[in-house]
Design an enzyme around this catalytic site. Structure first.
Site, PDB file in Angstrom:
ATOM      1  N   ASP A   1      79.352  24.483  92.791  1.00 18.39           N
ATOM      2  CA  ASP A   1      78.957  25.222  93.995  1.00 18.39           C
ATOM      3  C   ASP A   1      80.136  25.903  94.686  1.00 18.39           C
ATOM      4  OD1 ASP A   1      76.292  24.218  93.725  1.00 18.39           O
ATOM      5  OD2 ASP A   1      76.964  22.334  94.602  1.00 18.39           O
TER       6      ASP A   1
ATOM      7  N   ASP B   1      72.330  24.493  96.931  1.00 17.49           N
ATOM      8  CA  ASP B   1      72.204  23.800  95.648  1.00 17.49           C
ATOM      9  C   ASP B   1      71.072  22.776  95.776  1.00 17.49           C
ATOM     10  OD1 ASP B   1      72.848  22.811  93.068  1.00 17.49           O
ATOM     11  OD2 ASP B   1      73.995  21.199  93.995  1.00 17.49           O
TER      12      ASP B   1
ATOM     13  N   ARG C   1      67.847  27.945  86.481  1.00 13.77           N
ATOM     14  CA  ARG C   1      68.628  28.222  85.279  1.00 13.77           C
ATOM     15  C   ARG C   1      69.804  29.157  85.587  1.00 13.77           C
ATOM     16  NH1 ARG C   1      67.325  24.289  81.712  1.00 13.77           N
ATOM     17  NH2 ARG C   1      65.234  24.487  80.850  1.00 13.77           N
TER      18      ARG C   1
ATOM     19  N   LYS D   1      75.357  32.033  90.849  1.00 13.00           N
ATOM     20  CA  LYS D   1      75.126  31.626  92.235  1.00 13.00           C
ATOM     21  C   LYS D   1      75.929  32.512  93.191  1.00 13.00           C
ATOM     22  CE  LYS D   1      74.090  26.709  91.452  1.00 13.00           C
ATOM     23  NZ  LYS D   1      74.436  25.317  91.818  1.00 13.00           N
TER      24      LYS D   1
ATOM     25  N   PHE E   1      80.406  19.139  76.346  1.00 10.43           N
ATOM     26  CA  PHE E   1      79.557  19.997  77.175  1.00 10.43           C
ATOM     27  C   PHE E   1      80.400  21.001  77.952  1.00 10.43           C
ATOM     28  CE2 PHE E   1      78.251  20.706  81.541  1.00 10.43           C
ATOM     29  CZ  PHE E   1      77.025  21.308  81.377  1.00 10.43           C
TER      30      PHE E   1
ATOM     31  N   LYS F   1      72.287  16.306  72.489  1.00  9.60           N
ATOM     32  CA  LYS F   1      71.368  16.297  73.622  1.00  9.60           C
ATOM     33  C   LYS F   1      71.743  17.460  74.535  1.00  9.60           C
ATOM     34  CE  LYS F   1      74.053  13.135  76.553  1.00  9.60           C
ATOM     35  NZ  LYS F   1      74.103  11.837  77.235  1.00  9.60           N
TER      36      LYS F   1
ATOM     37  N   THR G   1      69.646  26.640  91.528  1.00  8.92           N
ATOM     38  CA  THR G   1      69.792  25.415  90.748  1.00  8.92           C
ATOM     39  C   THR G   1      69.870  25.734  89.266  1.00  8.92           C
ATOM     40  OG1 THR G   1      68.754  23.297  90.208  1.00  8.92           O
ATOM     41  CG2 THR G   1      67.286  25.119  90.704  1.00  8.92           C
ATOM     42  N   GLY G   2      70.448  24.816  88.516  1.00 10.30           N
ATOM     43  CA  GLY G   2      70.512  24.946  87.061  1.00 10.30           C
ATOM     44  C   GLY G   2      69.327  24.314  86.367  1.00 10.30           C
ATOM     45  N   ASP G   3      68.406  23.719  87.114  1.00 12.05           N
ATOM     46  CA  ASP G   3      67.248  23.052  86.508  1.00 12.05           C
ATOM     47  C   ASP G   3      66.256  24.076  85.951  1.00 12.05           C
ATOM     48  OD1 ASP G   3      68.178  20.583  86.993  1.00 12.05           O
ATOM     49  OD2 ASP G   3      66.906  20.139  88.704  1.00 12.05           O
TER      50      ASP G   3
END
EC number: 7.6.2.1
Length: 1106
Positions: A758, A387, A728, A734, A532, A555, A671-673
């Site tokens: 994770d 992660d 993403r 994962k 969320f 957001k 990663t989710g970024d």
């Protein structure tokens, strides 16, 4: 509505008779497995389910048949009893402790409301539907529905450390309708609310149910529930309704067994054990056939001495001989192997726990081996899946940049408009004008503060959104001293930024949010929170301002927000996208987030609100229905801007990745970024080994998981890279990436992470490593190994993993070798004793061979052996490569062991046989008897294998067993009277033992010498350098007077944890290398490997020499 009792739970408060009709479990727990009557039979039954134990019981039965047994029963019973007793003692001790813990917990006291009075009851007597009272610092008795509390707004603070390991306080809030009950006993006793909820399950983060009070139905979720195992903190008292008790609580539902992982060596051993059984069957068949032939040709000559039973013939004799040899040759499958392996693994696990170099002083967190069965697998890792946030980075967020209505803020420029790098000396923004500002907050761009002071409507809307759209809980113990309880560090950083720029989130109730906007206190009516989750990747709130205006603030991830924007926002979106991409925020490795809003129509909102209430009170598919309702209103949004939060790398991450890459370990970051942020983090590692970085985006990952051909093609491409970054990706994806590599690459994998998102990846990998970081302890609780910092991973693998694999391989090679050599001697002897199943060795020697004579030395070697010390293991990561290729123990190694054992057994048998044949003592008496030959053969066997300590034990036991006293006490059990002293006083016996040992050892030593000279391994080369380093000592340091020296040193993605939304609605050393020496092999580029060894000198000495 009809409810199925098996699927859902129905209960009524203060009505035990009604609730008992459903036969719900009471609150007593039982974690023990046995009682005083069932312990022995049940534990033995469990042990005999193991193949090895059942096999030795089968041998014992054979030994009790006089016609086929040539060995006494104790040769099998003693080892078997020892193994069984050790396991019995261990399991019994564990179960006694479980009984004590059960009694301690079940006998705790709690106040229960019974017949209109609070009575102190034991925990085990609490029933479903009871109302109980908890006080500060008291454990939660069962899974409760929170009714009321002493705190304002019916809040309670709980600590969930015993449940999920997290030590930060969490906030729960009661419904308003039950909060009005307060602590009035009469009102509480009259409460008759009915609850319909889900059946018992192990989901800690989810609860679905409804509460019906006076005909009104209210939705229940996880934020109204207090789970057993939590502790009440900072709350004087609270009342709760028992929903689940004892074994039905989520704590007990989660106490089931986790997935059992086995190492690749375990799988190989299972295959080899099956081969050994086949080899045993072949040897027994060969000797049985030989017995049949011998009986047919020679047996009639011995009938006077060995009379046959009536009806017995050569074929029947061969059949009996087969089973006799199954007994004699049983040592080829030693029962002590499994016990020894567990002792070895346990010892190596303690070494990890005790390693001070993996202890993190700042957080007081040591490394921990949470499982003892995977140590050697640490030395075979080929792929690491990591992660990013909290694992490679610190997960401590700071508000760094922002884009508002197309204008970027956060940079510092000089008078000419050129960008200036921000340092510690850069002037900071002065927030003294804001009495509620956080003094720790730091920002450098004065333009943003000026825009706020000048009353820019876009800037005010930006910070108003940050102050309203969140699930943060405020705490203000003293006037102006605000503390925020945030579910994720990202949210805490954004709310703090809004606070410092004049939009201070002050207080909240289930229906309102109070914000101090530029010194003016404004209260907004909170109408809905659209929380969320991992699929939505956004959150929204709907509020009504004091002037009656309805607004939705949202957001979330920029790609998600962009899909829901109004077409009129295209220009602002283009400029904002430029700010978010590589040239700006993502290029600096920042975590980005887009902000938008929407004005709502009153009539349209009321219709939507009714549909939302129906979905929120549904018992089936509640989350799916809510997501669909949220989707209806979150469209045609107006873009305000974007935020960028900085998350710095942890200490030592680039160096660790470089070391692991030199060990030929592939590193994949999941990663989710967003792609740009993830790539920039990869580049920021600045390691030469990171030659190629390949990114997989979310759409690509969906395609891969659905198309096998595409998965294989992409896997082939990715495996050509040293490092792969998948961006993403969701938690499920994962785990799918890990499964993909496991399935097609057949390599050992390791997953490392720090958050709940994770857990699936950690469980999917061969080895899971958890980091105890900012996101709680969920990852640690699901892991096999844990520590505090990513940099400790290199020591876990390159030192402990390398040593554990090397020790286990040496242990197995030695164990199979000594047992094959021991057993084959019986095989050769069969050709000289008429295949009569006569043993070579004394029965007591056979009994003690594996348990005493050959057990402790190899265990000691396997616990403490090191090819090189830890410093050299870290300095030369190439030492890790043999484990990845499984070079030290494989099928070919096993075949070599088999051939080596065959050679050794020939020496051990025929050298003593030839030496003792036709030999006399120095006094002229005959020495060539069976007992003397057996003693010489067994002495040579032990002397060949062991150290002086083991030899002393061997001779002490041997002289005792062969003494006159033992013969007189146990005549039938110790027939070798005087053999030891009569044999060992002859020089030729000692010469025979020495010759046998020499012939066994000499070929191995010669082969090792040739291989080191002609084909040295990486271990041989490094050991040679170690010897060189020890041979040449560095010169003693020269002392110089001290002198003073002046030195001067100078993509946002939501957390995958669920928020509080539903609750709201409710300096390095100076080094100088020594003189370089000729190296045996070239090293890869590494600052640690360029010079060996390294010496450290004082600053004063270095300055003087320069």
């Amino acid at each position: 509505i009809c409810f199925c009792v098996k699927c859902e739970r129905h209960l009524r408060a203060n009505d035990r008779e009604f609730n008992l009709s459903f036969k719900y479990a009471n609150n007593a727990i039982k974690t023990s497995k046995y009682n005083i009557f069932t312990f022995l039979p049940l534990n033995l039954f469990e042990q005999f389910q193991r193949l090895a134990n059942a096999y030795f019981v089968f041998l014992l039965i054979l030994q009790l048949i006089p016609a086929i047994s040539s060995l006494s029963w104790f040769t099998t019973v003693v080892p078997l009893l020892l193994v069984l007793c050790i396991t019995l003692a261990k399991d019994g001790t564990d179960d006694i402790n479980r009984h004590k813990n059960d009694r301690q917990v079940n006998n705790r006291r709690v106040d229960v409301l019974i017949d209109g009075q609070l009575k102190s009851e034991k925990w085990m007597n609490v029933q479903v539907g009871d109302i109980i009272k908890l006080e500060n610092n008291q454990f939660v008795t069962a899974d409760l529905l929170l009714l009321s509390s002493s705190e304002p707004l019916n809040l309670v603070y709980i600590e969930t450390a015993e449940l999920d390991g997290e030590t930060n306080l969490k906030v729960k809030q009661a419904l308003t309708v039950t909060g009005d009950l307060g602590d009035n006993i009469d009102t509480l006793a009259a409460f008759d609310g009915e609850v319909h909820c889900e059946a018992p399950n192990n989901r800690l983060d989810k609860f679905t149910g409804t509460l019906t009070v006076q005909g009104e139905t209210y939705a229940l979720d996880n934020e109204r529930i207090l789970l057993r195992g939590c502790t009440l903190r900072n709350t004087e008292w609270c009342f709760g309704l028992v929903l689940f008790g004892g074994p039905d609580t989520k704590l007990m539902q989660n106490s089931g067994k986790s997935v059992f992982k086995r190492t690749s060596i375990d799988h190989l051993m299972n295959v080899l054990v099956l081969f050994i059984f086949g080899l045993l069957a072949c040897m027994c068949t060969t000797l049985a056939i030989g017995n049949g032939i011998w009986e047919h040709q020679q047996g009639t000559s011995f009938t006077a001495f060995l009379p046959r039973q009536d009806g017995a013939n050569a074929a029947f004799s061969g059949f009996l001989s087969f089973w006799s040899y199954v007994i004699i040759l049983n040592t080829v499958v030693p029962i002590s192997l499994y016990v020894s392996v567990e002792i070895l693994r346990l010892g190596n696990s303690y070494f990890i726990d005790w390693d001070r170099k993996m202890y993190h002083t700042k957080t007081d967190t040591p490394a921990q081996a949470r499982t003892t069965t995977l140590n050697e697998e640490l030395g075979q890792i080929k792929y690491i899946f990591s992660d990013k946030t909290g694992t490679l980075t610190q997960n401590i967020m700071t508000f760094n940049r922002c884009s508002i209505n197309g204008k970027s803020y956060g940079e510092v420029v000089d008078f000419s408009g050129q960008r200036v790098e921000i340092t510690e000396k850069t002037e900071k923004v002065d927030f003294s004008w804001n009495s509620l500002a956080d003094t720790k907050f730091c920002f450098h761009d004065h333009a943003l503060v000026e825009a706020v002071k000048q009353g820019s409507s876009e800037v005010h809307a930006f910070f108003r959104l940050l102050a309203l759209c969140h699930t943060v809980m405020p705490e203000e113990k003293t006037e102006g001293q605000l503390f925020y309880q945030a579910q994720s560090p990202d949210e805490g950083a954004l709310v703090t930024a809004a606070r410092n720029f004049g939009f201070v989130f002050r207080t909240r109730t289930p229906e309102t949010i109070s914000v101090v906007e530029m010194g003016i206190n404004i209260t907004y009516e909170l109408l809905a929170v659209l929380d969320f989750n991992n699929v939505r990747k956004r959150m929204s709130v709907i509020v009504r301002s004091p002037d009656g205006r309805l607004t939705l603030y949202c957001k979330g991830a920029d790609t998600i927000i962009y899909e829901r924007l109004h077409p009129s926002c295209s220009k602002v979106m283009e400029v904002t996208t430029e700010h978010l991409n590589v040239s700006e925020y993502a290029g600096e490795g920042l975590r980005t987030l887009a902000l938008a809003y929407k004005d709502l129509d009153e009539a349209e909102f009321e219709q939507w609100r009714e549909r939302h209430h129906e979905a929120s009170t549904a018992l089936e598919d509640r989350e799916e229905k809510l997501d669909a309702i949220y989707e209806e209103i979150e469209k045609d949004l107006m873009l305000i801007g974007a935020t960028a939060v900085e998350d710095k790398l942890q200490d030592g991450v680039p160096q660790t990745i470089e070391q692991l890459a030199q060990a030929d370990i592939k590193i994949w970051v999941l990663t989710g970024d967003k792609q740009e942020t993830a790539e920039n983090i990869g580049y920021s590692l600045s390691c030469p080994s990171l030659t190629v970085i390949s990114s997989w985006n979310h759409n690509c990952m969906n395609f891969v998981t659905n198309e096998s051909e595409a998965a294989l093609e992409l896997l082939r491409t990715a495996c050509m890279c040293q490092t792969v970054i998948c961006c993403r990706v969701t938690p499920l994806q994962k785990a799918q990436v890990v499964e993909l590599v496991k399935k097609y690459k057949k390599a050992v994998t390791l997953a490392i992470g720090d958050g709940a998102n994770d857990v699936s990846m950690i469980k999917a990998a061969h080895i899971g490593v958890g980091i105890s970081g900012q996101e709680g302890m969920q990852a640690v609780l699901s892991s096999d190994f844990s520590f505090a910092q990513f940099r400790y991973l290199q020591r876990l693998l390159l030192v402990h993993g390398h040593w554990s694999y090397l020790r286990m391989c040496k242990f197995l090679c030695y164990f199979f070798y000594k047992n094959f050599s021991f057993t084959f001697v019986h095989f050769w002897y069969g050709f000289f004793c008429g295949f009569s199943a006569q043993t070579v060795y004394d029965e007591w020697f056979i009994t003690m061979y594996n348990l005493v004579y050959t057990a402790l030395p190899i265990i000691g070697l396997s616990l403490f052996d090191q090819d090189v010390n830890d410093r050299w293991s870290m300095q030369y990561p190439q030492l890790y490569a043999p484990g990845q290729k499984n070079q030290y123990f494989n099928k070919m190694t096993f075949v070599k062991i088999l051939l080596h054992s065959c050679y050794s057994s020939l020496i051990l048998f025929f050298i003593p046989y030839a030496a003792m044949q036709d030999t006399v003592r120095d006094d002229g008496k005959d020495i060539a008897d069976y007992q003397s030959f057996a003693f010489v053969a067994l002495s040579a066997t032990v002397n060949h294998f062991f150290l002086w300590g083991s030899l002393s034990v061997f001779f002490a036991i041997t002289f005792t067993m062969y003494s006159n006293g033992m013969y007189l006490i146990f005549t039938s059990s110790f027939p070798f009277i005087g053999t030891a002293r009569n044999s060992l006083n002859q020089p030729n016996v000692w010469l025979t033992i020495f010759l046998t040992t020499l012939l066994c050892v000499l070929p191995v030593v010669a082969l090792r010498f040739l291989l080191i000279q002609l084909r040295p391994t990486i271990n041989d080369k490094v050991r040679y350098k170690v010897r060189q380093a020890k041979a040449v000592l560095p010169p003693p340091p020269r002392r110089f007077p001290r002198r003073r020296i002046s030195t001067r040193r100078s993509g946002y993605a939501f957390s995958h944890a669920r928020g509080y939304g539903d609750l709201v609605t409710s300096g390095r050393f100076l080094r100088r290398p020594v003189k370089t020496r000729l190296t045996l092999f070239p090293l890869v580029e590494s600052p640690l490997a360029e010079n060996s060894p390294q010496t450290y000198r004082s600053i004063g000495e270095g300055a003087q020499r320069s």
